[in-house]
Scaffold this active site. Structure first.
Site, mmCIF file in Angstrom:
data_model
loop_
_atom_site.group_PDB
_atom_site.id
_atom_site.type_symbol
_atom_site.label_atom_id
_atom_site.label_comp_id
_atom_site.label_asym_id
_atom_site.label_seq_id
_atom_site.Cartn_x
_atom_site.Cartn_y
_atom_site.Cartn_z
ATOM 1 N N HIS A 1 12.558 7.491 -22.657
ATOM 2 C CA HIS A 1 11.813 6.846 -23.448
ATOM 3 C C HIS A 1 10.420 6.564 -22.983
ATOM 4 O O HIS A 1 9.551 6.310 -23.776
ATOM 5 C CB HIS A 1 12.605 5.350 -23.467
ATOM 6 C CG HIS A 1 13.733 5.383 -24.304
ATOM 7 N ND1 HIS A 1 14.164 4.222 -24.674
ATOM 8 C CD2 HIS A 1 14.407 6.275 -24.983
ATOM 9 C CE1 HIS A 1 15.278 4.604 -25.629
ATOM 10 N NE2 HIS A 1 15.593 5.873 -25.726
ATOM 11 N N HIS B 1 8.871 7.508 -29.126
ATOM 12 C CA HIS B 1 8.596 7.148 -27.957
ATOM 13 C C HIS B 1 7.312 7.756 -27.535
ATOM 14 O O HIS B 1 6.678 6.960 -26.663
ATOM 15 C CB HIS B 1 9.928 7.628 -27.038
ATOM 16 C CG HIS B 1 11.178 7.103 -27.665
ATOM 17 N ND1 HIS B 1 11.652 5.764 -27.199
ATOM 18 C CD2 HIS B 1 12.239 7.568 -27.598
ATOM 19 C CE1 HIS B 1 12.740 5.557 -27.678
ATOM 20 N NE2 HIS B 1 13.128 6.787 -28.121
ATOM 21 N N CYS C 1 9.520 3.001 -0.742
ATOM 22 C CA CYS C 1 9.177 2.201 0.360
ATOM 23 C C CYS C 1 10.286 0.950 0.404
ATOM 24 O O CYS C 1 11.461 1.571 0.083
ATOM 25 C CB CYS C 1 7.934 1.337 -0.286
ATOM 26 S SG CYS C 1 7.946 0.290 -1.512
ATOM 27 N N THR D 1 11.210 -1.904 -0.684
ATOM 28 C CA THR D 1 11.697 -2.219 -2.215
ATOM 29 C C THR D 1 11.457 -1.331 -3.439
ATOM 30 O O THR D 1 12.094 -1.338 -4.209
ATOM 31 C CB THR D 1 11.004 -3.440 -2.483
ATOM 32 O OG1 THR D 1 9.574 -3.323 -2.758
ATOM 33 C CG2 THR D 1 11.502 -4.699 -1.848
ATOM 34 N N ASP E 1 6.572 5.175 2.797
ATOM 35 C CA ASP E 1 6.096 4.556 3.822
ATOM 36 C C ASP E 1 7.205 4.639 5.022
ATOM 37 O O ASP E 1 8.084 5.168 4.891
ATOM 38 C CB ASP E 1 5.830 2.899 3.524
ATOM 39 C CG ASP E 1 6.568 1.791 3.545
ATOM 40 O OD1 ASP E 1 7.721 2.448 3.277
ATOM 41 O OD2 ASP E 1 6.575 0.770 3.101
HETATM 42 C C1 RB5 Z 1 6.983 -2.859 4.293
HETATM 43 O O1 RB5 Z 1 7.381 -3.788 5.317
HETATM 44 C C2 RB5 Z 1 7.208 -3.313 2.968
HETATM 45 O O2 RB5 Z 1 6.367 -4.100 2.715
HETATM 46 C C3 RB5 Z 1 7.256 -2.237 1.927
HETATM 47 O O3 RB5 Z 1 7.914 -1.314 2.556
HETATM 48 C C4 RB5 Z 1 7.692 -2.278 0.476
HETATM 49 O O4 RB5 Z 1 8.848 -2.909 0.692
HETATM 50 C C5 RB5 Z 1 6.490 -2.818 -0.300
HETATM 51 O O5 RB5 Z 1 6.542 -3.007 -1.433
#
Ligand code: RB5
Length: 160
Positions: free
Chosen positions: A113, A148, A80, A82, A23
């Site tokens: 695994h 596995h 993204c 996180t 993203d």
């Molecule tokens: C975008 O602000 C953020 O929510 C996205 O990049 C991500 O971290 C979602 O899991």
């Protein structure tokens, strides 16, 4: 189109095509990953986005996951903020096993695994150096099979 064999039954030596997506939160890191894996000889299909407008990670996770599930790409790397949201979306696509990793050990283990076919990274969590080490660990490892494979087949059975 010919049916794609279960991922763990494919020859790891032929797994050279990598689809990348992210993203807006991870464009710079995605492009660094693309450059890095291209330099290692992988064929990269970077499906964007390329502009920084706010966008929706589920769409990008799904698009990359469908490419892996169809066999158009062998592996996927998605990003993204996180790594979590885009991973959740990718894992909804049948045949995809995607893990978020913040360390190289886990990145190797999800291949060895869990026969992961996608890796997810958090651009707001990782520095570029560590992210590239994680990518290298993921790409260098291969599935160990044996007990596995039984467990991965159990995951696949849940999809049915
Ligand atoms: C975008 O602000 C953020 O929510 C996205 O990049 C991500 O971290 C979602 O899991």
């Amino acid at each position: 189109m010919a049916a794609v064999p279960p991922f763990h039954k494919r020859d790891p030596d032929t797994m050279t095509r990598i689809v990348l997506s992210s993203d807006h939160a991870a464009i710079d890191l995605r492009q660094a990953v693309a450059k890095h894996v291209q330099a290692k000889g992988y064929e990269v299909h970077d499906i964007g986005p390329t502009t920084p407008e706010s966008t929706h990670y589920p769409a990008h996770g799904e698009a990359a996951a469908r490419e892996v599930a169809s066999g158009a790409s062998d592996l996927g790397i998605i990003l993204c903020g996180t790594g979590q949201g885009i991973m959740m979306a990718a894992n909804k696509v049948k045949g995809v096993r995607c893990g978020v990793c913040a360390d190289p050990f886990s990145a190797a283990m999800i291949r060895q695994h869990n026969d992961a076919n996608m890796l997810s990274l958090g651009a707001r969590v990782l520095g570029e150096g560590l992210a590239l080490e994680i990518v290298d660990a993921f790409l260098s490892a291969s599935f160990e099979g044996g007990r596995h494979a039984t467990r991965v087949d159990m995951i696949t059975a849940i999809e049915a």
